[in-house]
Structure formats: C-alpha cells, structure tokens
Design a protein around this motif. Structure first.
Motif, PDB file in Angstrom:
ATOM      1  N   TYR A 197      50.308 -56.662 -13.493  1.00  8.50           N
ATOM      2  CA  TYR A 197      50.813 -56.360 -14.842  1.00  8.50           C
ATOM      3  C   TYR A 197      51.386 -57.624 -15.488  1.00  8.50           C
ATOM      4  O   TYR A 197      51.109 -57.937 -16.642  1.00  8.50           O
ATOM      5  CB  TYR A 197      51.890 -55.270 -14.789  1.00  8.50           C
ATOM      6  CG  TYR A 197      51.319 -53.880 -14.918  1.00  8.50           C
ATOM      7  CD1 TYR A 197      51.164 -53.285 -16.163  1.00  8.50           C
ATOM      8  CD2 TYR A 197      50.914 -53.170 -13.799  1.00  8.50           C
ATOM      9  CE1 TYR A 197      50.637 -52.011 -16.295  1.00  8.50           C
ATOM     10  CE2 TYR A 197      50.374 -51.904 -13.915  1.00  8.50           C
ATOM     11  CZ  TYR A 197      50.237 -51.321 -15.154  1.00  8.50           C
ATOM     12  OH  TYR A 197      49.703 -50.067 -15.289  1.00  8.50           O
ATOM     13  N   PHE A 222      47.056 -53.501 -26.511  1.00  6.60           N
ATOM     14  CA  PHE A 222      46.395 -53.158 -25.252  1.00  6.60           C
ATOM     15  C   PHE A 222      45.546 -54.324 -24.766  1.00  6.60           C
ATOM     16  O   PHE A 222      44.975 -55.053 -25.588  1.00  6.60           O
ATOM     17  CB  PHE A 222      45.498 -51.932 -25.425  1.00  6.60           C
ATOM     18  CG  PHE A 222      46.231 -50.656 -25.219  1.00  6.60           C
ATOM     19  CD1 PHE A 222      46.408 -50.130 -23.952  1.00  6.60           C
ATOM     20  CD2 PHE A 222      46.794 -49.993 -26.300  1.00  6.60           C
ATOM     21  CE1 PHE A 222      47.110 -48.959 -23.756  1.00  6.60           C
ATOM     22  CE2 PHE A 222      47.505 -48.828 -26.116  1.00  6.60           C
ATOM     23  CZ  PHE A 222      47.667 -48.304 -24.836  1.00  6.60           C
ATOM     24  N   LYS A 239      41.504 -50.407 -15.576  1.00  3.58           N
ATOM     25  CA  LYS A 239      41.956 -49.732 -16.802  1.00  3.58           C
ATOM     26  C   LYS A 239      42.573 -50.762 -17.739  1.00  3.58           C
ATOM     27  O   LYS A 239      42.833 -51.897 -17.337  1.00  3.58           O
ATOM     28  CB  LYS A 239      42.969 -48.637 -16.474  1.00  3.58           C
ATOM     29  CG  LYS A 239      44.244 -49.120 -15.807  1.00  3.58           C
ATOM     30  CD  LYS A 239      45.106 -47.954 -15.339  1.00  3.58           C
ATOM     31  CE  LYS A 239      46.279 -48.485 -14.523  1.00  3.58           C
ATOM     32  NZ  LYS A 239      46.953 -47.443 -13.735  1.00  3.58           N
ATOM     33  N   LYS A 240      42.795 -50.356 -18.981  1.00  2.60           N
ATOM     34  CA  LYS A 240      43.502 -51.191 -19.946  1.00  2.60           C
ATOM     35  C   LYS A 240      45.004 -51.002 -19.764  1.00  2.60           C
ATOM     36  O   LYS A 240      45.444 -49.916 -19.391  1.00  2.60           O
ATOM     37  CB  LYS A 240      43.103 -50.781 -21.366  1.00  2.60           C
ATOM     38  CG  LYS A 240      41.623 -50.931 -21.657  1.00  2.60           C
ATOM     39  CD  LYS A 240      41.332 -50.891 -23.133  1.00  2.60           C
ATOM     40  CE  LYS A 240      41.049 -49.471 -23.598  1.00  2.60           C
ATOM     41  NZ  LYS A 240      40.678 -49.421 -25.028  1.00  2.60           N
ATOM     42  N   ILE A 241      45.780 -52.034 -20.025  1.00  2.51           N
ATOM     43  CA  ILE A 241      47.227 -51.859 -19.935  1.00  2.51           C
ATOM     44  C   ILE A 241      47.887 -52.214 -21.264  1.00  2.51           C
ATOM     45  O   ILE A 241      47.302 -52.914 -22.100  1.00  2.51           O
ATOM     46  CB  ILE A 241      47.855 -52.679 -18.784  1.00  2.51           C
ATOM     47  CG1 ILE A 241      47.760 -54.172 -19.065  1.00  2.51           C
ATOM     48  CG2 ILE A 241      47.199 -52.333 -17.458  1.00  2.51           C
ATOM     49  CD1 ILE A 241      48.556 -55.011 -18.066  1.00  2.51           C
ATOM     50  N   PHE A 242      49.107 -51.747 -21.426  1.00  3.57           N
ATOM     51  CA  PHE A 242      49.801 -51.814 -22.704  1.00  3.57           C
ATOM     52  C   PHE A 242      51.054 -52.675 -22.564  1.00  3.57           C
ATOM     53  O   PHE A 242      51.779 -52.570 -21.587  1.00  3.57           O
ATOM     54  CB  PHE A 242      50.208 -50.393 -23.124  1.00  3.57           C
ATOM     55  CG  PHE A 242      50.872 -50.305 -24.474  1.00  3.57           C
ATOM     56  CD1 PHE A 242      50.232 -50.759 -25.621  1.00  3.57           C
ATOM     57  CD2 PHE A 242      52.141 -49.736 -24.598  1.00  3.57           C
ATOM     58  CE1 PHE A 242      50.842 -50.649 -26.870  1.00  3.57           C
ATOM     59  CE2 PHE A 242      52.751 -49.626 -25.840  1.00  3.57           C
ATOM     60  CZ  PHE A 242      52.102 -50.085 -26.976  1.00  3.57           C
TER      61      PHE A 242
END
Lengths: 315, 315, 315, 315, 315, 315
Positions: free
Chosen positions: B288, B300, B309-312
């Motif tokens: 992260y 994002f 996956k996409k992270i925010f």
C-alpha cells in the motif's frame, strides 16, 4: 472346536480357539454394575465384535494392536455375529502362529521384492546417487521393508511401501529408457527409490507394524521435507557434489506434483515431473485394484473416497 | 553543466555530468552500419534512455548494474527525454559518490535498525532459540543486512529484508504479549527473525546489491526448505533439543500460510499461524505504502499486480 | 444432598439440588403409554441427560434455554451418567444463583473491558468518526456488551463480542502506530470498534444471551451491509462529511477480506486491508486457544472445523 | 468537400468537413521543436487518428469527449488512414448535428422504451414495491434513462441501461407467470426495475454520456450496496413495511448470483435467484449479439473476453 | 378399520387396510431365533416402518418397489410410529388402486402436458430439426413421458422429465422471440425438446417407474453424449444436412453450461448458451418450490443440498 | 549466390536463392503510394521478414502456407535481418526441394514408426477391439500418419500425432503388463491407438500439413466426442458387442482425465484412468524436450506456457 478358523468363515454356533489380533478392547460396566470387556478381534480375513462377561482385566485398551490367544463361541446379536470369549491371554514367546494370517500383507513375495529392490539400487551407474541411496537404506532399510504405504488410502498393508516403490521403480526404468533424451535414468531411479523413504519417520505403527497415526515430525515437517534433509545429510557425508544433492532433494520435495497436493515446490526438471506422474500411476492403479476386488463384473462401486468417484468393473 | 542532477529533474537542454547506475546497455548498428550504444541510466529518483553514437565499447551488456561516470546532454525524442552521452567511463576506486543516491535504499536508518534487530535477538530468553538465531546470523548476517526483500513486489530496495523483518519483529513482540496465553514469545520471535533468512541463498544480486534473479537452489529448493535445513543444521551443532528444532523448522516451512501460496506444510501451532499473518500484514502495508506514494488524495491506482485490485488514497 | 454441584463433577449415586440451565426438554411417551420428560441440563462446566418420569408438564420445549431449580439423583445408563429428577420448577424472581456459573462467559473482567472499550472510543481525535461510534453505541451498546461473538466457531460465550472487539482494538492501536505512514489511526480504530456491531441485529439469542440462530435480516442482508447502513444513517444524523461516511462504510463492508469469505467489496484502502487482517489474527488466536485447552502438551487435536486442519500443542 | 461523411467510409484523398467527437487529444512537439496536436476523432461508425500541425491550442486533453467541428484531408500513414486537420473549433450552441451520429446509441426507440418502462412500474399491484420504485425513479430517472449499461462489456451505449432493464423486465413478467407458484411477480419486477439503478452513482460519464470510469463511491461501496441503501431510505420515507424493504434490498444485494461474482449475499428467495439468472440471460444474449455482428456466417470469433471463449455464427 | 388411509395421517392405535408401496423389506431373525420381516411401506404422502412377526416369506427384498395389499395396526416404538402387519400379499391384476396415490407424480395434467409437448414439436418450422425430434420421440416417447427428471435433486416424480422439458420449452419459445436477433427459434426449441431425452437410457427405474440408479451406459457415456449420438444417427437416417446435425448435437453436448458441471463442450452459439441458462432457471425454480413446500412463511430452510445454502419463504 | 541456405544461418549481405515456405504475405502501400509486399518466409530452421518493393502480385495473402522459389539479398533493419526479394514465383510441379527442409517434421523415422504402429494394431488379441481399430485406420490412416499432434503446445510438426501415439502405445504395452491384474491390455492399447484419431477431423491444416486452426466440428463437438461416435459407428458396422463398444467409447471420452481439462466424462475404469495418465506423461515429456533444446545446462527457461512454470536443464 475349530482352530484358527478365519473370521470371514465364522457362523453362529461355532466353537473356536486360536490366535487373533486384538483390534479394540474396552472395560465397561453392565446395568447391574458388573464389569465386562467389549471390543473386536480380527485376522487378515476380517473382524468380529467380542464380549468377555465378568471381566475386568488384565487385558484392556493398552493391549490393542497385539496378538491374543482366545477360546470362545459365536452367536448372533442384532443381526451381526459376536464372539463370546471364555478364555483369553496375550500371545507369548514360543507361541506358534503366522503374522501374515493376522494382519494384511502385500500380495508380493517380500524377499524376492526386497532382492529386486536392492538390485535396482545396485544398478545405479552414478556413484553419487548410489551412495546417497545406500546411506539412506542403511539408516531406514529394515523399517522401510516392512512399513505399509499408508494408513488407509492404498497399500495399507505390511510391505506396502516396498511394493509401491518397487512397482514405481520398474516403471521408472522403462520410462527413463523411452524418454532417454530428456530423462537421466539414475536421477529418476534414485528419486523413485527414495521418494517415500521418510515415511519411516512420518508414520507411527502398531506392534504388528500397521500405520496407526502420524508422528509429530510427520505432522510438522512432512515426509517430503524430512526426506530432502536426509538426502542433504547423506550427500554431505558421502561427498556428493552440491548440484546432484540439490537435484535429488528437489525430486523428493516436488514428488506430490502440485503445491495443493502437498509438493513443497513444483517439479522443475523432467525427472521430477515424471516421478510425480509415476507416483500417480501406481497409487491409482492400486486404488482401482483394491476397490475392484470388492466388485463383481458389470458392477459399479460406491463412491471411492480417494478418487472421489464411482468405478466400474467390466467383464 | 550540472553535477549529479537527479534524473527526475532532467529537462531537454540540460548539460550534465556525474555518477549514475548503468541499468542496461546494448551495442547496436545504425542503418548506415555504424555502431552505437543504446541503453538506460538511472539513480534512485528514476531512469532515462541513453545513446552513445559511434561507440563500440569497452562498455556493454556485461557492465549492466554497475556505476559509471558520464557527461552528456538531454534532448527529447518521440515525446520522451533521452540523454546523448559524450563521455563515459566505469566508476573507479577513489571516485566519490553516494550509493544511496544511485539505488533505492530502505527508508530507515540501517545502522539503528540493525542495532535494534540485534537487541531483539539478544532479548530471547530461551537459550536454544537464541543459539540458533546467533548461529544463522553469523553465517548470513552481513548479506541479510543489505539484501532487498525481493525483486519487485515490495521492499525491493537495499536493506529491505532487514526493514521487513524488523517491522514484523516489532509486531511479533506486541502480539506475543497480547496473546500470551497461546503464544510462546521466543518461538514466535525466533521464527520471525529467521523466516526469510534463506533469501540470502535464494536471490542472485547485482554488483550494487539489488535482486536480479533467483538462484538455482532458490528455484529447486526455495527459501522455506533451505531455511529449515539451516535451522536443523544449526540446532544440531548447538545441541538444541529435537522438539525445539522441529518447531522452529515448522515456523519457517509454514510461513507462507497455505500450500497454494508456497507453504511446504500448513501452520499447525499458534506461533506459526501468527507468523504467517504478521508476514501478510507487513508485506501488504508496504505494498500500500509504495503504491500510495504514486497517488494523490482522492485518487484510485491502476490495478496493483501484487494485490490484484485498485487501491484508494483518501484525504 | 449437594447444592449446585458442578455437572463436570457428578458421579453415579450423587443426590443433588440447585439451579441449572435447561438445555433441552421434550415430553415423550413410554412403551406403556406413560408421559415422561427427556432432555438435558447444564452449567458452564458441562451437561448431563435428564429424565423426569410420569411427567407431562408444565415444563417442556418452550422452556429450553431458561434456568430451572431441580432436585435429583445421578445414575449410570449405557455407560453415561443421567440425572433422574424428582422435583423441578422454573427459576423465579428472588432466586439466588450466578449466571456465570450456568452459561459460558468470556474470560475477561467485563466491566474493566467495557471501561477500556469506552476509553478507546474516547481516544478518537477525529470528531466525525467519534460521533458515529457514539451514536451506534447508544443504539446497540447494551446488547453489544453482552453478546457472544458467534454461535459456535469462536468467542461463543457472553461478552464474547466485546472481548473480540477489544483485543482487535488493542492490536489496531499498536499497528496504526507501527504503520503510521499509511494508516489513519482514527479510521482504523473506528472501523475496528464498529466492524461487528450489526451482529446485534444479525443474531437471535436465548433468554440467557447465547446465540441460537441468525435473524431474518441477518440472513437476507448480513451484518456487513446492516452495519454500513447504520453508519450511513448515523453519519447523516451527525452531519459527518460524505467521504468519511463512505470510508467508514467501506471498512465494514470489506472486513471479511475477500468476496468468497463474505466481503461485500474487497478492501481498497490500507485501513480496510489491515482491519480484515486484524480480524483474522484475533479469531484464529482464539480458535487456537479454545482448542488447545482441550489438549495436552505434545498432542495433536482432531481436525478443527474452523481451520480445516489439526493443530499441535507443544511443551 | 464532403459533409459529415461517416468515418467508416473515409478513403485516402477525401476532403471533409463536419461535426465529430474528439476522442483523444494531446499536444506534442516535433523533433524540430514545433507543437502539434495528435489524437483521434470518431463518430458512431468508427474512429480515425488526427494530426493538427503547428498547433498548440486552445483544444487539448481537457476537451476529450466533446464535439468539435473540423475541416481536413485524409491520407495514409504506415498502412492506416489519418486525418490532417486544417480547421477545428468546439461545437457551439446553435450548431446542428445529431448526437446519435456521434456516439453509439442503443438500438431501440428510447421514447417508446421509456414509456414501456413506466408502464411496467405502473403495472405493479403491490403499493409498497411501487412506491419505492417511484421514489427512486424520481431521484435517478433522467440519468437512468440515458446511462449506458457499462463501460465496455455489453450495452456500453447511450440508453443501454434502459434497454438492459427493459428486456429483463419483459422476461421477468413472463417467468413470474410461468413460475407463479414460487415467484411473487411484483417483488421480482420491482427488483428487476431497480437492480442496477445505483449504476447512476457508480459510473462517471463523459460530456456525451458514455461511461469513462467508476466513481469513488462506486469503487468503495458498489452499486449493489448503494442500491440497497437507496431502497432502505425510500422505503422508510414511504412507510413501507420492514419485511418488504428487506426483501427488496436482498434482491439488489444478491443479483450478481454468487459472492465471487460480486454478490454481497447469495440469493436466498426464489425471486432473487431468478433475478440473478435473468440478468445472466440478458447480458449474455447481448454479448453474443454484439460479437456476432462482427462475424460472417460459418465463422468463429476470436476469444470473447467477457465469455472467455470463442463463439460461432451459424447460417 | 380404515381403508387406504394416508400414511401422513396415521396415528398410534389405527387399524388400517389398503394398498401401499413396499419401499424396503428384509427378512431378519429375533434374538430367540424367529424370523420376521422389517422394512417400510409408503404412499405419496410419506412412509412408515413395518414389522411382520413370525414371517419368513414369500415377500422379501426382491419385492421392494412393488405394490402390496396389507392389513395392520399402528403403534409407537421409540418415539416413532410403526405398523405391525397381520396380513400382506402382492397386488394382483384386477386390484383397484391409484398409482398416483402410491408414488409421487408431477403436479401437472400429464395428458394435457403431453399434448402441448407434441404441439410444440409440431410448431417447428424447420423440417430438419422437426424430423430429428420426431424420430427420437418415436424411439423414446413412451418412456420419456413417464420418466422422472432425476433420482432426488428435483422433478424426481413420475412425468417429471416431461414437466421439466415442457416448462423449459415454454420459456424457450418466449425468449427466442425476445432475443430473435441472435436466436434461431427452431434450433433452440429442438435443442430444448431433446436436451434430456437420453435420460431414458441413463436411468434405471423401479417397477413403478421411479429412478433407482444410473445404468452402465449412463455412467460410462452420460446422457449428453448418448443424446448427441442419437441425434447424429437420426439426422443421418432422415437426411438432415451435416451443419444442422452438428448444431443440434452441440446443443445437447453443452447444455450443462460448463465442463465442471458436466458439459462435454462449452456452449459456443447463442442458442446453446440460452438452453443452458433455461435449464438452470427451471431446475432452480423447481428446487425452490419443492423445498418451500416444507416451510412456513417467515421461515428459513435447513441447508438445501442442491443449492448449498438455506432458502427463505417470505409472506 | 548461396542456394537453399538455412534461414538460421543468414547474415546481412548474403545473396541467396532457393525454395522457402511463404509464411505470411500482405500487399501494402508506401507513403508515396507505391505497392509492395511485406511478409515472412521460413524453413525448418527459422523465419525472416521479407519485402518486395514495387510489387502488387500475383502472390499475396492467398498463398500463405505454400512453397515459393525466390532470389534476394539480406540486410539489417532496426536491429533485425530482412530479406529484400528481387524475384519470386510459386513452386511448380517438377521443382525439386525437400519438404522436411521447409516445415518441422517429427524426429522419428516415420516409415518405421508407422510400421511399428501397424504391428501394435496387429498385436491386439481381442478381435472386436482390433476390428474397430482397423476400420478407423482405414478411414483416417493416411491423414493420421502425417498430422501434427497440435497447433503449438507440443508435437506441432508433421508426423507428430503418430509419434505421440506411438510413444504412448509403447508405455501402454509396458504398463498393461506391470498392472495386468487390473488392466486389460487390449482395451488399453486400442484406446491408446484411437484416443486422438478424431484430431484428423478436429484440425484444419495448411497445404504443407501444419495445423492452422480448429474446424467447425472440432469446435462444436471436439475430438473426444467425434472419436467416440466414430468408434460407435465402426463397432456397429463390425458387429462388436455393445459393452465393448461402450468401454472403448468411454476410453476416448475420458482421456483428458478431468472435466475441467476437457474430459466429457471422468475415467471410471482402470484402463481409462491409465490412458489419461499416459497421455499426460508423453505430452509433458515432449514439452520438456522441446523447451530444454532451447536451454544450456545449468539454465532455467522463461515461464513455459503449457506448464505454467519455469523449467531447469541440469548437467
């Protein structure tokens, strides 16, 4: 009074005497407070429930898995046979009975099989692989020769591990020749010989040699890793070059084929790939054999747990 | 002429001189048959393509991963910058530059981190687990301190493995206390300290210490099995009781949590289970962090490969 | 006549009197047509089968899960103890017995735990996250404090949800500090505090507070979605900015980590990822603890359903 | 000079003028340092690369997705056509062009479709389900009518969501009748009408209405959960009984059929199960249709991403 | 003495006479050595255990699945009812009873259903698909009309296969019209009509027509492959063009949707895709129906094996 | 001017003439509007890009996969070689070149292999299995002998299917003997001989015999089902008993081992199980061989697509 009658042949009314395996034994109490022993005895043909009325010992749970001499009479109870025992004692030194009658034994001539197995080791041309095999057989040989191949899935009889390894070695020799362009015969054969050798440490066995449970190192390390460590130690001791030691360790670590089937690493050379397939071939053929023996021609089995499907015995 | 200007700050028109890492280099031929070198140089801020016209050596592919001193001018080609080099030579003894400017380095004070790490080893009360840790750090310590945690997924910078292990050890100490009813602090901490120690053998590194590839034993045995063997050998050497050796080996063999994620056996005691979860926590938090540094608040990411996956990044 | 003797200590021949939990009760008919009650009573130490001869009520199935006062004598039937009851009546107001003796209760001091929990809420610096926590605890607080963490997997005792949440919150505070570069402490802590709060609506409980079943909204919506809706409503009521509301909802919706484990969406920010891992850590450590209490040192468990493997209790 | 010639009909040498959609636009610099614009324009028949030499604005990236009026000439470059533009300006109020010529639009009469859709809502007998539908259509109706069904998988054209919902509603009405013994028509129909309504919040759209990206709430909450919350709020506002609200929320939460396909909970009543299957039917039939339009009879497609297989167009 | 009283209505003390289905029957021996018959009889409302004291035949295991006439009295044994039979004989020609009272029968008017089914065949415009349907119905029609849809999952009653196929055909006709741009109605309808026709060979049936087991060809080839071969043979016989034969075979081979659900190939044209979905719709709706009949409103079922989840019956 | 120089040996500056395979050919237009042909030619050693300037035919796309005679000169373009062709014409009758030089051919003596294959058929003792083999070889023999084993995964060269089947048959004969207690040699051998025979219908081939694509029946039915149908037809024609036909069909239908790998039914008899494993053995060994030929000793491959892992070539 019939002597050593096969369990599978018992009928209500029989009076018998002989040597049997005490499979389970528990001291209980009747409603009226009297002690009795309930359990089961067996031989290689099957098993039957037993009762010993008014009995509080000395035999009990601690003797499960040992041989007893008994006398008793067969009756029927709730649709099944039971054996009411009038006399029982542990087998003693000097008693004469055949182990092979009491526990399941591999359907091979174990002496010849062992001889052939030693000749296969002898046939290794590569002195390094041969040295590792010799060292490990010195350490584990006697236990290896007697050990079942497992607890219940297949080859779960005395000499089962020898039989499994021997059949695999025969296939390995043939396939190493058929695929000689990609397969080093000695690496494949040495890997085959040693692939399950650490089952000698992975299994706990009953007094008569059947597998009862996994050992603590068996659960925490597994026979793949323990086998690889044994190879590493033997290779070091015998001065085997590092790459050969590593390849042989890799054979053992990967012989379950895929991580989800227990391989510590996936097979990455042709010999390791082939070893994992030969292992599949031999275990599946034995599972078919053991299950088909229960079937008549034209009949399907119930779902076979180890295959997760029903199998068919054709004409 | 600017000296050691950060790659990330280059602009078309710049004239620069300084020390950079030669990331790739290939001698090619122009359409008119003249030799030239095409490749890239970098520092810890980024990388830029290079060209050296009319050049056939001595620098080339064999020098990838080393430091060079160069002079050149920056221009734009097809929408990207490139550096046209007029002079280049390998860095020599006596040259003065900072390694930390050229390759990515963990964002910790490595000396303090190492000190804290040694104190954690020192804090082990159990003399057996402590002995094994000491023996393995004697063997691997210097390489362990410098090694990245991996090739590209996370912690792929110098001192990365130290940083990863240190953060995990801090969490281990705290959680061992929180769950002291089921967790033996020293087993958990020793397992944490040693869990990736065999990455020292699993990775090949460039001259500057970055991971370039897996070694042959790394591919064939893996760092879990190699680590367990190193523990077994050290334990034997130091006279550690068999059960403790086995437990510590089990910690290393199972720290990937599940066979499909690479565990040689699944974790079967509380410390092994917890170690595998602490490893997940630290690696995910670092992933992260490394990805969020590329993002602005409210944005994002693209799909992050290691997380699928996409992270925010929130405010 | 012994008073409130522990069920675990009963022996054939005991005459007892006291308060017990009526776990099951069914009116049946003997072969000769007479009514009797068969069932079981228990306390926090265990359970025993009961019989009340010539009994047709008033107690019956409708009273399962309540406390009764009884007098009876212990005998043995088919190898197990049973309690033949001569007198029985429901517990009444004014009766004096300790609930904690009758049902399993979390091994924590619930008052201190609750106090610590409230202080954790108080420690939130962010007024918005704090406001949502306060509002939801006003709504659910009393039920939340008493509720078990589940039906049978882990923490299935009174105050279990409080204990589970409290341990997670302690870990959250520590890890928020360790990973302060990527983790907002208050978002992580608020998410941890609220993550299971909607279990208050998801579970149906017996009169004594144990979980008996899932409610209809529990089955149709689940505690993740219900929790997120409760957050959305509370946030609106307290004037919390939309993004914060959304982030907190996301924490609850994703805390099972992966869709196949029940997450409505996968975690997409560092706090959500970490919350799902802390939940794993605490539930697994508790599962180990509850199962290891049944084991002796050096022993493996039977297959633990919630982990799908056997676990080991070492020295 | 041809006016508004279809992109699909362009040939090298054409001189054209007209309104087109500016799909992408980037200001770049030539090797000689001159600014130019490179990008692409399109209409509903296709797209073509553009160049505007010696151009530095005012049009640029910020205008992607808007309509422009342009004049230019078509040539061939590296085997593909490109349009060299001599004049370009944004479309202005008062310009006359047809949106349907510039972006893909659903192959239905949108007015009639919308009328039919409103009649389906009107046909609901249950006043509660009808009330919720009405409230949500008041909130989302205008956006819902225009929105595409998605970004690229299927129905990714204007009015696509209306078309998808309408076809599903027709199937729902028929199947509710066929399975009237297990299916409540109004619950199924209301669930169908509302199942994707929260895509109005999940998607970001370009000026012309096509889906460009997921919104932040779309990523963090998803249209299933947002839809259920909207239902919960509307139901509360309209005084709908709790069980009906819950059932309708359940329809939306479960309409992806399985957690691994994104369902927040699995369908647990017949209407929810059927809704998830009708959604599959309509989306797959549309995927077949959109892909088969590219094929000739007797031909297989390339692997279709959304189906993970090749499909066949028969005679 | 009550005549043909429903099994579901029996009470202890009833004296009954009538025709019932002998579901199981086994000759056993009491402890005192006397023969008796233990088994069960049933009708379409349920089943009850039976005993016939002092009975050694002629009825026995070989008569399971046939109809008997009996007289007996109902009593209670260990909490369940049992029927003590005083007279029993096989049903004979000339006896008058209704098969539909004894075995479960589809809840449709089978004559009307069959008529509708023949009209659907008649409605096929394509002479080739029609010819194949006609040929196969000539071969299998009578068995097809009576056969259950399966052994236990759903439609496991007489005429169950007809009912399943009929409902699917109704849906097929509707959906072929709704998706007429991608779906050839006659291919879809013919595929639907024939998709399970080879279950006539796959199942073994009891004398009364219920499915007891899979046949040998059913296990070795499966109804998908047998169905496709029957289509291939019929098409050849009727001179149907190769492509049409192939498409119809493809419909049957792929109708389980995915290889892991038993499809021999995945569906690759729109009609095959749709057929597999219609099959899912009808089987799931029937599973809901059969399970919901056991529930009261507001209640959840136990886990339904065929769906692997609990289902809800709402108001 | 060099004649028929191997593509792999070409160098910039070479002038060559000879026969090559035209692998691809496309007529294009230069920026200045002149037609030219771009494509590639190859022989069994490799391939090279070609250009023919000022050329608009007659050769073009329609001639891909045929042999041409050409003259040209080799130059370098963007770091790769290309062949500028000055003369080109299709090969004609009477031209003299060796097919084996132009396309990859199995590394076996095809005549001897075919002879051995026929002798294996001849060795079948069971007249029924033999009859089916003979009939199918009459139908497919000539194509079967030449056909590659596949498009690209393994054995994708002329005579590849023969080679694959032959190696498998050798293994089948050996293993049928080793496991003679469970394996009927003739069923296993006949199944092996015929298992891929329907690839003759599944593949489309280029003029020179390489696999270019799957046929329509190949996609819609697959070689497993087509093979089983061919067996069924041949068995009927030759009067083979139904059970034998069924068993042989089962061998073909199940030889991919598991539904997710394409098996229409899982193997349910020992011969079918073994056939699926022998198929795995031979395909994997060939994949290793083809990939290891690219490697040097001590080197790992790139990820091999067909195995989803890297493989190692040891000393």
């Amino acid at each position: 009074m019939e002597y050593n009658k096969w369990i599978a042949d018992l009928q209500a009314g029989d009076e018998i005497e002989g040597f049997y395996l005490l499979k389970s034994a528990q001291i209980k109490t009747t409603n009226t407070g009297k002690p009795f022993l309930a359990g089961a005895v067996g031989d290689s043909s099957g098993a039957v429930d037993i009762k010993i009325w008014d009995y509080s010992g000395p035999l009990g749970t601690q003797d499960e898995g040992t041989v007893v001499k008994l006398r008793g009479s067969v009756s029927e109870y709730r649709g099944a046979l039971q054996l009411i025992i009038s006399r029982i004692r542990p087998a003693q030194e000097g008693d004469s009975y055949s182990l092979g009658d009491l526990v399941p034994v591999a359907p091979i001539d174990a002496s010849e099989g062992w001889q052939e197995f030693l000749e296969l080791v002898e046939s290794l041309q590569d002195p390094d692989y041969k040295a590792v095999c010799e060292t490990l057989l010195e350490q584990y040989g006697q236990r290896f020769r007697m050990l079942p191949g497992g607890k219940s899935m297949h080859h779960s009889f005395l000499n089962g591990l020898l039989m499994h390894t021997l059949y695999m070695a025969r296939a390995a020799v043939f396939l190493a020749d058929l695929y000689s362009e990609v397969v080093n015969r000695d690496l494949l054969l040495a890997g085959t010989i040693l692939h399950d050798v650490a089952k000698c440490r992975e299994f706990l066995t009953s007094p008569l040699g059947l597998v009862t449970e996994y050992s603590v190192p068996g659960e925490l390390l597994g026979h793949l890793v323990m086998g690889a460590q044994a190879v590493a130690d033997a290779a070091r001791e015998r001065g085997v070059p590092e790459e050969k030691s590593m390849l042989l360790q890799h054979m053992l670590l990967s012989h379950h084929g895929q991580p989800e089937f227990g391989a510590a690493v996936p097979p990455k050379c042709a010999e390791a790939e082939l070893l994992s397939l030969i292992d599949l071939v031999d275990s599946r053929m034995e599972i078919y054999k053991e299950n088909m023996e229960q079937l008549e021609a034209g009949q399907f089995s119930k779902r076979v747990f180890a295959l997760d499907k029903k199998i068919f015995r054709h004409q």
